[in-house]
Motif scaffolding. Structure first.
Motif, PDB file in Angstrom:
ATOM      1  N   THR A   6      -2.192   3.576 -14.544  1.00 12.77           N
ATOM      2  CA  THR A   6      -3.126   4.656 -14.268  1.00 12.77           C
ATOM      3  C   THR A   6      -3.204   4.772 -12.756  1.00 12.77           C
ATOM      4  N   ARG A   7      -3.255   6.004 -12.254  1.00 12.33           N
ATOM      5  CA  ARG A   7      -3.160   6.236 -10.814  1.00 12.33           C
ATOM      6  C   ARG A   7      -4.199   7.265 -10.377  1.00 12.33           C
ATOM      7  N   TRP A   8      -4.858   6.968  -9.259  1.00 14.87           N
ATOM      8  CA  TRP A   8      -5.786   7.903  -8.632  1.00 14.87           C
ATOM      9  C   TRP A   8      -5.329   8.117  -7.193  1.00 14.87           C
ATOM     10  N   GLU A   9      -5.496   9.347  -6.691  1.00 18.29           N
ATOM     11  CA  GLU A   9      -5.083   9.663  -5.327  1.00 18.29           C
ATOM     12  C   GLU A   9      -6.203  10.365  -4.575  1.00 18.29           C
ATOM     13  N   ALA A  10      -6.198  10.164  -3.254  1.00 17.96           N
ATOM     14  CA  ALA A  10      -7.172  10.806  -2.375  1.00 17.96           C
ATOM     15  C   ALA A  10      -6.513  11.035  -1.022  1.00 17.96           C
ATOM     16  N   GLU A  11      -7.123  11.906  -0.237  1.00 19.54           N
ATOM     17  CA  GLU A  11      -6.646  12.159   1.113  1.00 19.54           C
ATOM     18  C   GLU A  11      -7.829  12.080   2.075  1.00 19.54           C
ATOM     19  N   PHE A  12      -7.584  11.457   3.225  1.00 18.43           N
ATOM     20  CA  PHE A  12      -8.629  11.310   4.239  1.00 18.43           C
ATOM     21  C   PHE A  12      -8.006  11.545   5.610  1.00 18.43           C
ATOM     22  N   GLU A  13      -8.410  12.624   6.263  1.00 19.25           N
ATOM     23  CA  GLU A  13      -7.938  12.966   7.617  1.00 19.25           C
ATOM     24  C   GLU A  13      -6.413  12.878   7.719  1.00 19.25           C
ATOM     25  N   GLY A  14      -5.727  13.411   6.720  1.00 19.54           N
ATOM     26  CA  GLY A  14      -4.264  13.435   6.725  1.00 19.54           C
ATOM     27  C   GLY A  14      -3.607  12.154   6.235  1.00 19.54           C
ATOM     28  N   HIS A  15      -4.379  11.191   5.804  1.00 16.55           N
ATOM     29  CA  HIS A  15      -3.837   9.935   5.292  1.00 16.55           C
ATOM     30  C   HIS A  15      -3.971   9.911   3.772  1.00 16.55           C
ATOM     31  N   ARG A  16      -2.997   9.329   3.116  1.00 17.90           N
ATOM     32  CA  ARG A  16      -2.952   9.300   1.650  1.00 17.90           C
ATOM     33  C   ARG A  16      -3.419   7.941   1.145  1.00 17.90           C
ATOM     34  N   LEU A  17      -4.336   7.978   0.181  1.00 21.15           N
ATOM     35  CA  LEU A  17      -4.822   6.755  -0.461  1.00 21.15           C
ATOM     36  C   LEU A  17      -4.455   6.808  -1.930  1.00 21.15           C
ATOM     37  N   VAL A  18      -4.045   5.681  -2.464  1.00 18.05           N
ATOM     38  CA  VAL A  18      -3.655   5.587  -3.867  1.00 18.05           C
ATOM     39  C   VAL A  18      -4.244   4.310  -4.451  1.00 18.05           C
ATOM     40  N   VAL A  19      -4.819   4.427  -5.632  1.00 16.24           N
ATOM     41  CA  VAL A  19      -5.256   3.266  -6.406  1.00 16.24           C
ATOM     42  C   VAL A  19      -4.414   3.269  -7.671  1.00 16.24           C
ATOM     43  N   ARG A  20      -3.718   2.173  -7.913  1.00 12.39           N
ATOM     44  CA  ARG A  20      -2.881   2.030  -9.113  1.00 12.39           C
ATOM     45  C   ARG A  20      -3.393   0.874  -9.948  1.00 12.39           C
ATOM     46  N   ARG A  21      -3.516   1.110 -11.258  1.00 11.60           N
ATOM     47  CA  ARG A  21      -3.930   0.041 -12.163  1.00 11.60           C
ATOM     48  C   ARG A  21      -2.829  -0.192 -13.176  1.00 11.60           C
ATOM     49  N   ASN A  22      -2.428  -1.450 -13.319  1.00 12.39           N
ATOM     50  CA  ASN A  22      -1.453  -1.859 -14.319  1.00 12.39           C
ATOM     51  C   ASN A  22      -2.203  -2.057 -15.620  1.00 12.39           C
ATOM     52  N   GLU A  23      -1.892  -1.280 -16.639  1.00  9.94           N
ATOM     53  CA  GLU A  23      -2.636  -1.343 -17.890  1.00  9.94           C
ATOM     54  C   GLU A  23      -2.277  -2.559 -18.738  1.00  9.94           C
ATOM     55  N   LEU A  24      -1.204  -3.248 -18.393  1.00  2.97           N
ATOM     56  CA  LEU A  24      -0.841  -4.467 -19.116  1.00  2.97           C
ATOM     57  C   LEU A  24      -1.683  -5.651 -18.633  1.00  2.97           C
ATOM     58  N   THR A  25      -1.739  -5.856 -17.316  1.00  2.00           N
ATOM     59  CA  THR A  25      -2.497  -6.986 -16.755  1.00  2.00           C
ATOM     60  C   THR A  25      -3.912  -6.577 -16.346  1.00  2.00           C
ATOM     61  N   ARG A  26      -4.169  -5.267 -16.298  1.00  2.00           N
ATOM     62  CA  ARG A  26      -5.434  -4.681 -15.864  1.00  2.00           C
ATOM     63  C   ARG A  26      -5.728  -4.974 -14.386  1.00  2.00           C
ATOM     64  N   GLY A  27      -4.713  -5.430 -13.656  1.00  2.13           N
ATOM     65  CA  GLY A  27      -4.849  -5.602 -12.212  1.00  2.13           C
ATOM     66  C   GLY A  27      -4.712  -4.259 -11.524  1.00  2.13           C
ATOM     67  N   PHE A  28      -5.164  -4.167 -10.268  1.00  2.00           N
ATOM     68  CA  PHE A  28      -5.060  -2.907  -9.553  1.00  2.00           C
ATOM     69  C   PHE A  28      -4.842  -3.140  -8.070  1.00  2.00           C
ATOM     70  N   SER A  29      -4.319  -2.104  -7.400  1.00  2.00           N
ATOM     71  CA  SER A  29      -4.021  -2.218  -5.978  1.00  2.00           C
ATOM     72  C   SER A  29      -4.464  -0.952  -5.258  1.00  2.00           C
ATOM     73  N   LEU A  30      -4.669  -1.089  -3.947  1.00  2.00           N
ATOM     74  CA  LEU A  30      -5.102  -0.007  -3.080  1.00  2.00           C
ATOM     75  C   LEU A  30      -4.059   0.167  -1.993  1.00  2.00           C
ATOM     76  N   LEU A  31      -3.535   1.392  -1.871  1.00  2.00           N
ATOM     77  CA  LEU A  31      -2.526   1.700  -0.860  1.00  2.00           C
ATOM     78  C   LEU A  31      -3.067   2.732   0.114  1.00  2.00           C
ATOM     79  N   PHE A  32      -2.746   2.547   1.388  1.00  2.00           N
ATOM     80  CA  PHE A  32      -3.112   3.478   2.452  1.00  2.00           C
ATOM     81  C   PHE A  32      -1.819   3.881   3.128  1.00  2.00           C
ATOM     82  N   ASP A  33      -1.435   5.146   3.020  1.00  2.00           N
ATOM     83  CA  ASP A  33      -0.149   5.633   3.538  1.00  2.00           C
ATOM     84  C   ASP A  33       1.009   4.754   3.053  1.00  2.00           C
TER      85      ASP A  33
END
Length: 95
Positions: A6-33
């Motif tokens: 599952t993936r969520w995206e956002a933008e802040f002052e021209g920068h891209r943010l992404v939150v990804r969740r692995n549905e198997l392990t239910r772990g998640f990560s936060l990416l900035f650009d």
């Protein structure tokens, strides 16, 4: 949204943010650009908070927080919110 992600995206002052969740392990990560700034490898229910720090032009540091919570019944994958230096950033779930 992929079969196991599952993936969520956002933008802040021209920068891209992404939150990804692995549905198997239910772990998640936060990416900035496309750089990972925080990660939880697994979680029991796939909910919680991630805290990270990102540097933008001019050496300015931003405190980034992603929060995954239960959503409304229509939001079957839950709800994601992102705060940058305490400011709420609009987030869209990518399907």
């Amino acid at each position: 949204m992929g079969l196991l992600t599952t993936r969520w995206e956002a933008e802040f002052e021209g920068h891209r943010l992404v939150v990804r969740r692995n549905e198997l392990t239910r772990g998640f990560s936060l990416l900035f650009d496309d750089q990972e700034i925080a990660r939880r490898v697994w979680s029991l229910v796939g909910l919680g908070e991630l805290h990270g720090s990102a540097e933008i032009e001019g050496g300015k540091h931003l405190e980034v927080k992603a929060v995954l919570t239960f959503g409304a019944p229509s939001e079957i994958d839950g709800r994601c919110s992102i705060l940058i230096d305490g400011e709420d950033v609009p987030v869209v779930q990518v399907k």
